[in-house]
Motif scaffolding. Structure first.
Motif, short mmCIF file in Angstrom:
data_model
loop_
_atom_site.label_atom_id
_atom_site.label_comp_id
_atom_site.label_asym_id
_atom_site.label_seq_id
_atom_site.Cartn_x
_atom_site.Cartn_y
_atom_site.Cartn_z
N VAL A 69 0.87 -1.28 0.02
CA VAL A 69 0.03 -0.01 -0.08
C VAL A 69 1.07 1.33 0.20
CG1 VAL A 69 -1.77 1.34 1.27
CG2 VAL A 69 -1.89 -1.23 1.12
N TYR A 70 0.70 2.07 -0.99
CA TYR A 70 1.53 3.17 -0.79
C TYR A 70 0.76 4.43 -0.10
CZ TYR A 70 4.59 2.51 -5.02
OH TYR A 70 5.52 2.03 -5.73
N LYS A 71 1.56 5.00 0.63
CA LYS A 71 1.09 6.30 1.62
C LYS A 71 1.84 7.48 1.24
CE LYS A 71 0.55 8.29 6.36
NZ LYS A 71 0.73 7.91 7.82
N VAL A 72 1.11 8.50 0.45
CA VAL A 72 1.61 9.52 -0.37
C VAL A 72 1.69 10.64 0.51
CG1 VAL A 72 1.58 10.51 -2.51
CG2 VAL A 72 1.10 8.18 -2.42
N ASP A 73 2.48 11.42 0.60
CA ASP A 73 2.58 12.77 0.81
C ASP A 73 2.44 13.78 -0.17
OD1 ASP A 73 2.97 15.39 1.99
OD2 ASP A 73 5.23 14.76 2.93
N TRP A 74 1.33 14.34 -0.34
CA TRP A 74 0.84 15.37 -1.59
C TRP A 74 1.51 16.76 -1.42
CZ3 TRP A 74 0.52 12.82 -5.75
CH2 TRP A 74 -0.38 11.69 -6.09
N ALA A 75 1.88 16.96 -0.02
CA ALA A 75 2.78 18.15 0.22
C ALA A 75 1.55 19.29 0.41
CB ALA A 75 3.74 18.70 -0.87
N THR A 76 1.14 19.97 -0.68
CA THR A 76 0.14 20.97 -0.42
C THR A 76 -1.22 20.43 -0.22
OG1 THR A 76 -0.38 20.92 -2.99
CG2 THR A 76 1.45 22.52 -2.11
N THR A 77 -1.57 19.27 -0.08
CA THR A 77 -2.77 18.95 0.27
C THR A 77 -2.95 17.61 1.10
OG1 THR A 77 -3.03 17.34 -1.83
CG2 THR A 77 -3.94 19.79 -2.04
N SER A 78 -4.07 16.93 1.26
CA SER A 78 -4.03 15.89 2.46
C SER A 78 -3.12 15.02 1.69
CB SER A 78 -5.28 15.50 2.37
OG SER A 78 -5.68 14.60 3.20
N THR A 120 4.72 22.24 -12.95
CA THR A 120 4.85 23.21 -13.62
C THR A 120 4.24 24.57 -13.08
OG1 THR A 120 2.89 22.87 -15.05
CG2 THR A 120 5.01 21.94 -15.81
N ASP A 121 3.30 24.54 -12.48
CA ASP A 121 2.70 25.74 -11.88
C ASP A 121 2.39 25.52 -10.37
OD1 ASP A 121 1.24 27.83 -11.07
OD2 ASP A 121 -0.07 27.84 -12.94
N PRO A 122 2.79 25.96 -9.25
CA PRO A 122 2.54 25.93 -7.88
C PRO A 122 1.15 26.01 -7.77
CG PRO A 122 4.25 27.53 -8.36
CD PRO A 122 3.76 26.93 -9.66
N ARG A 123 0.31 27.01 -8.40
CA ARG A 123 -0.87 27.11 -8.11
C ARG A 123 -2.04 26.25 -8.66
NH1 ARG A 123 -1.34 32.51 -11.24
NH2 ARG A 123 0.04 31.02 -12.49
N ASP A 143 -5.66 11.27 -13.26
CA ASP A 143 -5.22 12.45 -12.70
C ASP A 143 -6.26 12.92 -11.77
OD1 ASP A 143 -3.09 12.34 -14.34
OD2 ASP A 143 -4.27 13.35 -16.05
N TYR A 144 -5.58 13.95 -10.85
CA TYR A 144 -6.41 14.55 -9.80
C TYR A 144 -6.24 15.90 -10.19
CZ TYR A 144 -7.94 16.24 -5.37
OH TYR A 144 -8.65 16.77 -4.14
N ILE A 145 -7.23 16.87 -10.45
CA ILE A 145 -6.98 18.14 -11.00
C ILE A 145 -7.99 19.07 -9.80
CG2 ILE A 145 -7.32 19.91 -12.90
CD1 ILE A 145 -7.25 17.54 -14.59
N LEU A 146 -7.16 19.97 -9.17
CA LEU A 146 -7.85 20.74 -8.16
C LEU A 146 -8.82 21.68 -9.02
CD1 LEU A 146 -4.60 21.56 -6.00
CD2 LEU A 146 -6.67 20.14 -5.65
N PRO A 147 -10.10 22.09 -8.63
CA PRO A 147 -10.84 21.68 -7.14
C PRO A 147 -11.39 20.54 -7.48
CG PRO A 147 -11.90 23.26 -8.05
CD PRO A 147 -10.82 23.30 -8.94
N ALA A 148 -11.53 20.13 -8.74
CA ALA A 148 -12.50 19.04 -9.09
C ALA A 148 -12.10 17.52 -8.36
CB ALA A 148 -12.71 18.74 -10.55
N GLY A 149 -11.06 17.02 -8.28
CA GLY A 149 -10.74 15.68 -7.73
C GLY A 149 -10.38 14.66 -8.80
N TRP A 150 -10.28 13.44 -8.45
CA TRP A 150 -9.83 12.30 -9.37
C TRP A 150 -10.86 12.44 -10.62
CZ3 TRP A 150 -5.05 10.60 -9.30
CH2 TRP A 150 -4.61 10.60 -7.96
#
Length: 158
Positions: A69-78, A120-123, A143-150
């Motif tokens: 099982v991968y436990k991922v640190d997404w840094a800017t999100t959960s 490519t773009d921190p925002r 892909d997971y694209i903010l703010p929509a999700g997976w």
């Protein structure tokens, strides 16, 4: 296209919250650059024990034995955990998710391959999960694209 760097195994849970780590051991943690635009997210590999039980964020589940099982640190999100269930369905959980959830799009896989971050773009950072399917010898991404999700769309990547 994404150059996949690792093909470690993973397994997922069948949604049933429980506490404790179930004797899970953390065997690796990595962070590396995959290209100028995409980078690996920092992650830990949690070994699925012989009983298949793994807990992440205190949500227990049953996963495919012989995978991780991968436990991922997404840094800017959960943070988020990913794994493959005994039925090959792809599952994920995150803090306050209420338990393991099947990934959108109804995908099946044999291993979790790699978590990526768009750099490519921190925002507008987005996440990408890659899985491997032995029967087609293919890596599949979503892909997971903010703010929509997976987005629920699995596509061949590699």
């Amino acid at each position: 296209m994404v150059a996949l760097v690792t093909t470690a195994s993973a397994t997922t849970a069948q949604a049933s919250p429980a506490s404790g780590d179930g004797g899970v051991s953390i065997i690796a943690q990595a962070s590396a650059q995959a290209s100028d635009a995409i980078e690996l997210a920092p992650y830990q590999l949690i070994t699925v024990p012989a009983n298949g039980r793994v807990s992440c964020f205190n949500y227990g589940g049953t996963f495919k034995v012989g995978t991780y099982v991968y436990k991922v640190d997404w840094a800017t999100t959960s943070d988020e955990c990913f794994g493959i269930g005994p039925d090959r369905k792809i599952w994920h959980a995150w803090p306050n998710s209420g338990g393991w959830k099947q990934m959108p799009g109804g995908g099946y896989a044999d291993h979790i391959a790699t978590p990526f971050l768009e750099n490519t773009d921190p925002r507008s950072k987005y996440r990408r999960l890659a899985v491997y399917t032995q029967s087609s010898n293919t890596f599949w991404c979503q892909d997971y694209i903010l703010p929509a999700g997976w987005d629920g769309i699995w596509y061949a990547c590699g």
